[in-house]
Design a protein around this motif. Structure first.
Motif, PDB file in Angstrom:
ATOM      1  N   ILE A  91       0.790  -1.022   0.039  1.00 34.03           N
ATOM      2  CA  ILE A  91       0.232   0.026  -0.184  1.00 34.03           C
ATOM      3  C   ILE A  91       0.868   0.935   0.228  1.00 34.03           C
ATOM      4  O   ILE A  91       0.617   2.348  -0.763  1.00 34.03           O
ATOM      5  N   GLU A  92       2.016   1.273   0.604  1.00 33.60           N
ATOM      6  CA  GLU A  92       2.847   2.559   0.703  1.00 33.60           C
ATOM      7  C   GLU A  92       3.488   2.462  -0.496  1.00 33.60           C
ATOM      8  O   GLU A  92       3.450   4.097  -1.247  1.00 33.60           O
ATOM      9  N   GLU A  93       4.295   1.411  -1.142  1.00 30.34           N
ATOM     10  CA  GLU A  93       4.422   1.309  -3.169  1.00 30.34           C
ATOM     11  C   GLU A  93       3.453   2.350  -4.051  1.00 30.34           C
ATOM     12  O   GLU A  93       3.309   3.027  -4.636  1.00 30.34           O
ATOM     13  N   TYR A  94       2.125   1.375  -3.611  1.00 31.11           N
ATOM     14  CA  TYR A  94       1.227   1.716  -3.944  1.00 31.11           C
ATOM     15  C   TYR A  94       0.733   4.157  -4.204  1.00 31.11           C
ATOM     16  O   TYR A  94       0.618   4.373  -5.237  1.00 31.11           O
ATOM     17  N   ARG A  95       1.302   4.396  -2.719  1.00 31.84           N
ATOM     18  CA  ARG A  95       0.775   5.708  -2.348  1.00 31.84           C
ATOM     19  C   ARG A  95       2.029   6.240  -2.998  1.00 31.84           C
ATOM     20  O   ARG A  95       1.656   7.768  -3.195  1.00 31.84           O
ATOM     21  N   ARG A  96       2.853   5.966  -2.701  1.00 32.01           N
ATOM     22  CA  ARG A  96       4.085   6.933  -3.228  1.00 32.01           C
ATOM     23  C   ARG A  96       4.658   6.202  -5.071  1.00 32.01           C
ATOM     24  O   ARG A  96       5.369   7.116  -6.054  1.00 32.01           O
ATOM     25  N   ASN A  97       3.291   5.429  -5.210  1.00 30.54           N
ATOM     26  CA  ASN A  97       3.516   5.454  -7.072  1.00 30.54           C
ATOM     27  C   ASN A  97       3.625   6.843  -8.019  1.00 30.54           C
ATOM     28  O   ASN A  97       2.229   7.206  -7.679  1.00 30.54           O
ATOM     29  N   PRO A  98       4.127   7.347  -8.571  1.00 29.36           N
ATOM     30  CA  PRO A  98       4.107   8.918  -9.798  1.00 29.36           C
ATOM     31  C   PRO A  98       2.176   8.777  -9.879  1.00 29.36           C
ATOM     32  O   PRO A  98       1.657   9.612 -10.439  1.00 29.36           O
ATOM     33  N   ARG A  99       1.933   7.010 -10.090  1.00 24.25           N
ATOM     34  CA  ARG A  99       0.648   6.716 -11.032  1.00 24.25           C
ATOM     35  C   ARG A  99      -0.469   6.614 -10.605  1.00 24.25           C
ATOM     36  O   ARG A  99      -1.431   7.038 -10.583  1.00 24.25           O
ATOM     37  N   SER A 100      -0.236   6.810  -9.075  1.00 20.76           N
ATOM     38  CA  SER A 100      -1.940   6.293  -8.394  1.00 20.76           C
ATOM     39  C   SER A 100      -1.070   7.243  -7.280  1.00 20.76           C
ATOM     40  O   SER A 100      -2.393   7.033  -5.939  1.00 20.76           O
ATOM     41  N   CYS A 101      -0.113   8.031  -7.128  1.00 25.62           N
ATOM     42  CA  CYS A 101       0.031   9.274  -5.894  1.00 25.62           C
ATOM     43  C   CYS A 101      -1.234  10.023  -5.410  1.00 25.62           C
ATOM     44  O   CYS A 101      -1.847  10.332  -6.263  1.00 25.62           O
ATOM     45  N   PRO A 102      -1.265  10.465  -4.228  1.00 20.05           N
ATOM     46  CA  PRO A 102      -1.999  12.023  -4.396  1.00 20.05           C
ATOM     47  C   PRO A 102      -2.174  13.136  -5.679  1.00 20.05           C
ATOM     48  O   PRO A 102      -0.499  13.227  -5.587  1.00 20.05           O
ATOM     49  N   GLU A 103      -2.263  13.850  -6.102  1.00 17.13           N
ATOM     50  CA  GLU A 103      -2.424  14.464  -6.865  1.00 17.13           C
ATOM     51  C   GLU A 103      -2.108  15.728  -6.196  1.00 17.13           C
ATOM     52  O   GLU A 103      -2.735  15.856  -4.905  1.00 17.13           O
ATOM     53  N   GLU A 104      -1.231  16.829  -6.436  1.00 14.10           N
ATOM     54  CA  GLU A 104      -1.002  18.485  -5.812  1.00 14.10           C
ATOM     55  C   GLU A 104      -1.329  19.056  -6.031  1.00 14.10           C
ATOM     56  O   GLU A 104      -0.868  19.173  -7.438  1.00 14.10           O
ATOM     57  N   GLN A 105      -1.772  20.375  -5.306  1.00  7.02           N
ATOM     58  CA  GLN A 105      -2.442  21.623  -6.941  1.00  7.02           C
ATOM     59  C   GLN A 105      -1.614  22.630  -5.914  1.00  7.02           C
ATOM     60  O   GLN A 105      -1.646  22.809  -4.090  1.00  7.02           O
ATOM     61  N   ILE A 106      -1.166  23.300  -6.259  1.00  7.82           N
ATOM     62  CA  ILE A 106      -0.336  24.517  -5.610  1.00  7.82           C
ATOM     63  C   ILE A 106      -1.650  26.678  -6.091  1.00  7.82           C
ATOM     64  O   ILE A 106      -1.488  25.912  -7.330  1.00  7.82           O
ATOM     65  N   PHE A 107      -2.311  26.310  -5.315  1.00  6.76           N
ATOM     66  CA  PHE A 107      -3.229  27.240  -5.702  1.00  6.76           C
ATOM     67  C   PHE A 107      -2.514  28.844  -4.990  1.00  6.76           C
ATOM     68  O   PHE A 107      -2.192  29.268  -3.826  1.00  6.76           O
ATOM     69  N   MET A 108      -2.895  30.153  -5.889  1.00  8.52           N
ATOM     70  CA  MET A 108      -2.804  30.750  -5.464  1.00  8.52           C
ATOM     71  C   MET A 108      -3.208  32.484  -6.113  1.00  8.52           C
ATOM     72  O   MET A 108      -3.163  31.693  -6.796  1.00  8.52           O
ATOM     73  N   LEU A 109      -3.216  33.115  -5.104  1.00  8.23           N
ATOM     74  CA  LEU A 109      -4.013  34.346  -5.742  1.00  8.23           C
ATOM     75  C   LEU A 109      -3.045  35.936  -5.589  1.00  8.23           C
ATOM     76  O   LEU A 109      -2.439  36.274  -4.876  1.00  8.23           O
ATOM     77  N   GLY A 110      -2.728  36.249  -6.696  1.00  7.75           N
ATOM     78  CA  GLY A 110      -1.992  37.979  -7.197  1.00  7.75           C
ATOM     79  C   GLY A 110      -0.528  36.703  -7.781  1.00  7.75           C
ATOM     80  O   GLY A 110      -0.466  36.276  -7.721  1.00  7.75           O
ATOM     81  N   ASN A 111       0.085  38.498  -7.181  1.00  6.65           N
ATOM     82  CA  ASN A 111       1.864  37.223  -7.365  1.00  6.65           C
ATOM     83  C   ASN A 111       2.246  37.381  -6.113  1.00  6.65           C
ATOM     84  O   ASN A 111       2.330  38.294  -5.186  1.00  6.65           O
ATOM     85  N   LYS A 112       4.108  38.011  -6.360  1.00  7.82           N
ATOM     86  CA  LYS A 112       5.134  38.407  -4.969  1.00  7.82           C
ATOM     87  C   LYS A 112       4.407  40.031  -5.175  1.00  7.82           C
ATOM     88  O   LYS A 112       5.329  40.814  -3.907  1.00  7.82           O
ATOM     89  N   ASP A 113       3.889  41.071  -6.070  1.00  9.80           N
ATOM     90  CA  ASP A 113       3.575  42.553  -6.258  1.00  9.80           C
ATOM     91  C   ASP A 113       3.083  42.597  -5.342  1.00  9.80           C
ATOM     92  O   ASP A 113       2.124  44.045  -4.567  1.00  9.80           O
ATOM     93  N   PHE A 114       1.960  42.167  -5.576  1.00  9.10           N
ATOM     94  CA  PHE A 114       0.358  42.586  -5.049  1.00  9.10           C
ATOM     95  C   PHE A 114      -0.223  41.040  -4.798  1.00  9.10           C
ATOM     96  O   PHE A 114      -0.398  40.605  -5.119  1.00  9.10           O
ATOM     97  N   TYR A 115      -0.482  41.341  -3.726  1.00  7.73           N
ATOM     98  CA  TYR A 115      -1.425  39.607  -3.195  1.00  7.73           C
ATOM     99  C   TYR A 115      -2.228  39.876  -1.626  1.00  7.73           C
ATOM    100  O   TYR A 115      -2.063  41.029  -1.169  1.00  7.73           O
TER     101      TYR A 115
END
Length: 399
Positions: A91-115
């Protein structure tokens, strides 16, 4: 203000790790993290009410074990029955396999100058995820971390699992399965599924539309037109995220094709022969996936070599400029040295002239003294003539 999201599952080193997000590692080795601001970060996971002490890695391990254990056991049993032990996973190999691991999303509003402040960003994210889980119940948010301790604008790492089901009803990781079971269609159902026409695009569009309305309630106007850029304009992180999305989608499409092919074969052969052929088929699929990963790695290597060549060219240009400036400095130094030599010669000449004048003054003083001694033996006319000659000679020697 622009809303930015990037999705990915793995890098060349393997699946993304949750411990980076909740800072469960040696922060002294992370130069990009400002530890004085780490206390401003906000962390949440799906087992927070029952087990607030658990870190992200522990939560994901527990979730995968509880949710996907039966489906993985069924798949492993099929592999073992037909002698494909090399494809069996824990199950740990399944969790770390790139085809079955969790999807990670980076979410941001604005930019380094305006946020916006990190707490406001986290509140918006929390409301958005609550709506998404209600609207899309087979997309399970496992954890998220709002980071305020890195350079640039505050941003949030969101990790989620796409839950589909195999033919026996066991839960498995599968983005396309989940979208299909939730009834999400591609934008244009009259055309085949492609990179630009698939159910994930419909899902993303609905999420973005809701986010725009949600932000409007906070007095934030979000740009409605998503920003598209060519791959040559992407940062390394964005490029990797896009490549991982392509890889995941390709894997899902291959899985769908395999299932359709298996359904056709099953009609023509016995059940035992079908199971054996299916196990071998899946083994070939995984082998092809590994080959695809190698191809992706090679493509990334080629891109990095091109970037390295560009940077090397810039280094060569800077080195040539440094050499030119160094040569110019040497010329100036040499000219300064020659000028100093000329000034020293002039100084020596002035000193010699001064010595000569001092000698003349001494001679004049002696002559004048001698004239004073013989003055009494001369007539007045002789004295006047003598002083006239002396003064004329004195003028000639001193000028």
């Amino acid at each position: 203000m622009r809303a930015t999201t990037h999705n990915g599952r793995a890098s060349r080193k393997g699946a993304y790790l949750a411990k980076h997000n909740d800072r469960r590692f040696d922060l002294d080795k992370a130069e990009h993290i400002d530890q004085d601001r780490t206390a401003k970060n906000i962390y949440w996971h799906c087992m927070m009410p029952e087990h607030p002490e658990m870190d992200f890695e522990q939560v994901e391990q527990a979730f995968y074990t509880h949710t996907f254990k039966d489906g993985l056991q069924a798949k492993n049993a099929m592999y073992k029955q037909h002698g494909n032990d090399k494809n069996i996973q824990t199950i740990e190999e399944y969790r770390r396999n790139p085809r079955s691991c969790p999807e990670e999303q980076i979410f941001m509003l604005g930019n380094k100058d305006f946020y916006i402040p990190v707490r406001t960003l986290e509140q918006i994210c929390k409301e958005q995820l609550a709506w998404e889980e209600k609207e899309f119940p087979q997309v399970k948010v496992l954890d998220y971390a709002a980071h305020a301790d890195e350079q640039g604008a505050p941003h949030i790492h969101i990790r989620r699992a796409w839950i589909g089901h195999d033919k026996a009803g066991n839960a498995v990781i599968g983005q396309n399965k989940a979208l299909k079971e939730m009834g999400i269609e591609r934008p244009n159902t009259s055309k085949p599924q492609t990179r630009y026409n698939n159910a994930k695009i419909t899902y993303t569009r609905k999420c973005r539309e809701h986010l725009i309305e949600l932000c409007r309630g906070y007095g934030i106007d979000i740009e409605k037109q998503p920003k598209e850029r060519s791959e040559t304009g992407l940062t390394q992180t964005e490029y990797k995220a896009r490549q991982e999305d392509k890889k995941a989608m390709a894997a899902e499409l291959r899985q769908q094709a395999a299932e359709q092919a298996a359904a056709t074969i099953k009609k023509e052969i016995s059940e035992d022969e079908f199971d054996r052929e299916l196990a071998n088929f899946w083994g070939d699929i995984e082998k092809n996936d590994h080959l695809q990963e190698l191809a992706d790695i090679q493509a990334e290597n080629n891109r990095l070599r091109e970037e390295n060549a560009r940077q090397q060219a810039e280094i060569n240009r800077l080195e040539a400029e440094r050499k030119r400036q160094h040569e110019s400095l040497l010329k100036l130094t040499s000219a300064k040295s020659e000028k100093a030599k000329e000034l020293r010669k002039i100084n020596y000449a002035l000193e010699d002239k001064k010595t000569e004048l001092d000698t003349v003054k001494d001679d004049l003083s002696c002559i004048k003294k001698d004239l004073e001694e013989v003055k009494g033996y001369l007539t007045e006319a002789q004295q006047n003539r003598t002083w006239e000659l002396f003064n004329r000679w004195d003028d000639e020697r001193t000028h």
